[in-house]
Design an enzyme around this catalytic site. Structure first.
Site, mmCIF file in Angstrom:
data_model
loop_
_atom_site.group_PDB
_atom_site.id
_atom_site.type_symbol
_atom_site.label_atom_id
_atom_site.label_comp_id
_atom_site.label_asym_id
_atom_site.label_seq_id
_atom_site.Cartn_x
_atom_site.Cartn_y
_atom_site.Cartn_z
ATOM 1 N N LYS A 79 0.901 -1.192 -0.190
ATOM 2 C CA LYS A 79 0.099 -0.051 -0.102
ATOM 3 C C LYS A 79 0.980 1.191 -0.119
ATOM 4 C CE LYS A 79 -3.632 2.154 2.842
ATOM 5 N NZ LYS A 79 -4.475 1.881 3.888
ATOM 6 N N SER A 154 -9.475 1.658 3.492
ATOM 7 C CA SER A 154 -8.775 2.300 2.488
ATOM 8 C C SER A 154 -7.604 1.845 1.536
ATOM 9 C CB SER A 154 -7.889 3.726 3.403
ATOM 10 O OG SER A 154 -6.882 3.075 4.307
ATOM 11 N N SER A 178 -9.313 -0.210 7.761
ATOM 12 C CA SER A 178 -8.796 -0.437 6.084
ATOM 13 C C SER A 178 -8.057 -1.581 5.660
ATOM 14 C CB SER A 178 -7.751 0.733 6.213
ATOM 15 O OG SER A 178 -8.535 2.089 6.098
HETATM 16 N N1 GLN Z 1 -12.715 4.132 7.123
HETATM 17 C C1 GLN Z 1 -11.789 4.429 8.289
HETATM 18 C C2 GLN Z 1 -11.689 6.061 8.186
HETATM 19 O O1 GLN Z 1 -12.054 6.543 7.300
HETATM 20 C C3 GLN Z 1 -10.751 3.722 8.352
HETATM 21 C C4 GLN Z 1 -9.725 4.241 7.689
HETATM 22 C C5 GLN Z 1 -8.197 3.222 7.884
HETATM 23 O O2 GLN Z 1 -8.275 2.292 8.683
HETATM 24 N N2 GLN Z 1 -7.246 3.831 7.609
HETATM 25 O O3 GLN Z 1 -10.985 6.639 9.024
#
Ligand code: GLN
Length: 481
Positions: A79, A154, A178
């Protein structure tokens, strides 16, 4: 023979036996990316030179009959919030568009030492803020099961790459879901270790008290093999835990009979899609069939988790993202003369809408007069959520739930309504706030053919138990390679 569909252990066997070379596997994988990735766009950057050089190193070891490291020749994606020396590290943001990190994240260095072949960097929501990969400043990634739908986020690119055969495994980051949520949307395994299990050195920070690096893979066994390599204390990250790392693969096949699995009633209420519910309930049935004792448990502060998470995560983000000021590195707005104007223009042009929203929310939560009402209160609620888990784990060995309340949604469906996007994180943020390890494993499909993920949590640093149960489940459900 399609070498890239093998499991990690299978691939190593074939390399050792000389049926295929690491270079052949890497070339096949790179060719597939070239040929197919224009459909889902999982990758932001591909690094063939680095990949092939590493593959050649592995092949030399095979020829010299040296022992092969555990991830020998495994093609992996990373990532883009995790830095790799000399390869673009944008975090999905314009503000880091031309940034070439001068070092490797510890997790990446450990993967390469273990023989993995790093193929490139995958797309993600900007600074990992989002649940759909639509917040990438570059382009959205699509779900391989239905290109009209999001891959989740994400870490959407890392999940989609594994699901579409564009990597055998990958690394993602998980702050509030994420890794687990995109794994569930794409029908792959996504694992978040306990907070501190994997070094965060070289992870571009979003919310430091919640950030984790972890693997995506096609099977629990493969995910365990990757965790084995990246887990453990790192002097370069003071929050990495000095807790011994057991042999996860050795523990994997132990019988699960008699283990207690808890079902939190708070996770099966309003807002849960009926098809997801049906699949997860079927999954829970499988634990019964495996001889586990299924019990109801309560995590009574679940209702406060979203508010708590979105205060703490944004507060930490507002502080972490202060470093992007146009002075030290990365993007600087051109043609500015005064310092403050330079800051303003750099950050206005460099950050996308969601990142700006979070910086504002977080700055507000931390400002004088609001700190006690918001940030400090959220910290106290976080402790209550942590205690919910500790209490539940007195009665059970693991907690089972849906990973996400819905299957993958359509591109554009939630972009106008950030609150809807936030609310869908309800089942994943709780475990992040508590710091416990979590995993999402495929548990079935909807009538439309969209994957559904089942989430498991275990006690702090009990990834072995988590993996053991997840593995037994996937075998019973028939999802192994
Ligand atoms: N969807 C969550 C957010 O928008 C988690 C994001 C993540 O785990 N990086 O913060």
């Amino acid at each position: 023979m399609d070498w890239t569909t093998l499991s990690i252990a299978g691939l190593r066997e074939q390399l050792r036996g000389g049926a295929v070379s690491a270079r052949q596997v890497a070339e096949e994988q790179l060719a597939r990316i070239e040929e197919r990735d224009n459909r889902i766009r999982a990758y932001l950057a591909v690094s063939p030179k680095r990949a092939l050089a590493q593959a050649d190193t592995i092949d030399r070891r095979v020829q010299a009959k040296q022992p092969l490291p555990p991830l020998a020749g495994v093609p992996m994606a990373v990532k883009d919030v995790i830095v790799t020396r000399g390869v673009a590290g944008t975090a999905g943001s314009r503000i880091l568009e031309n940034y070439r990190p001068p070092y490797d994240a510890t997790a990446v260095a450990r993967l390469e030492q273990a023989g993995a072949v790093i193929l490139g960097k995958t797309n993600c929501d900007e600074f990992a803020m989002g649940s759909s990969t639509e917040n990438s400043a570059y382009f959205p990634t699509r779900n391989p099961h239905d290109p009209e739908r999001v891959p989740g986020g994400s870490s959407g690119g890392s999940a989609a790459a594994v699901a579409d055969g564009l990597a055998v495994a990958s690394l993602g980051s998980d702050t509030g879901g994420s890794i687990r949520q995109p794994a569930s949307f794409c029908g792959v395994v996504g694992l978040m270790g306990s907070y501190g299990r994997v070094s965060r050195y070289g992870l571009i920070a979003f919310a430091s008290s919640l950030d984790h690096i972890g693997p995506f893979a096609r099977t629990v066994r493969d995910a365990a093999a990757v965790l084995q390599v990246i887990a453990g204390r790192d002097p370069l990250d003071s929050t990495s835990a000095d807790v011994p790392v057991p042999d996860y693969l050795a523990e994997l096949d132990r019988p699960v009979e008699g283990l207690r699995v808890g079902v939190p009633q708070e996770y099966f209420g309003a807002g849960l899609d009926s098809e997801v519910r049906a699949q997860v309930e079927k999954g829970i049935e499988r634990f019964r069939e495996l001889g586990c004792e299924v019990r109801e448990v309560s995590l009574p502060h679940t209702d406060y988790a979203i508010a708590c998470y979105y205060l703490i995560a944004t507060a930490e983000a507002s502080s972490n993202l202060a470093r992007y000021d146009g002075v030290r590195y990365a993007f600087r707005a051109p043609e500015t003369t005064a310092l403050e104007e330079m800051y303003r223009r750099t950050r206005r042009a460099g950050f996308g809408a969601e990142v700006k929203r979070r910086i504002m929310l977080g700055t507000y939560a931390l400002s004088a007069g609001y700190y006690e009402a918001y940030y400090l209160k959220a910290q106290k609620v976080r402790t209550l959520i942590y205690q919910d888990f500790v209490r539940a784990f007195q009665d059970v060995d693991a907690i089972v739930s849906p990973t996400s309340p819905t299957p993958a949604f359509k591109l554009g469906e939630k972009t106008e309504d950030p609150l809807q996007m936030y609310l869908a994180d309800i089942y994943t943020v709780t475990g992040s706030l508590a710091g416990v390890p979590g995993i999402s494993v495929p548990c079935g499909k909807t009538r439309a053919g969209l994957p559904v993920g089942l989430q498991l949590f275990a006690r702090h640093f009990d990834e072995a138990r988590l993996l053991q149960l997840a593995h037994a489940f996937e075998e019973a459900a028939g999802f192994t390679l």
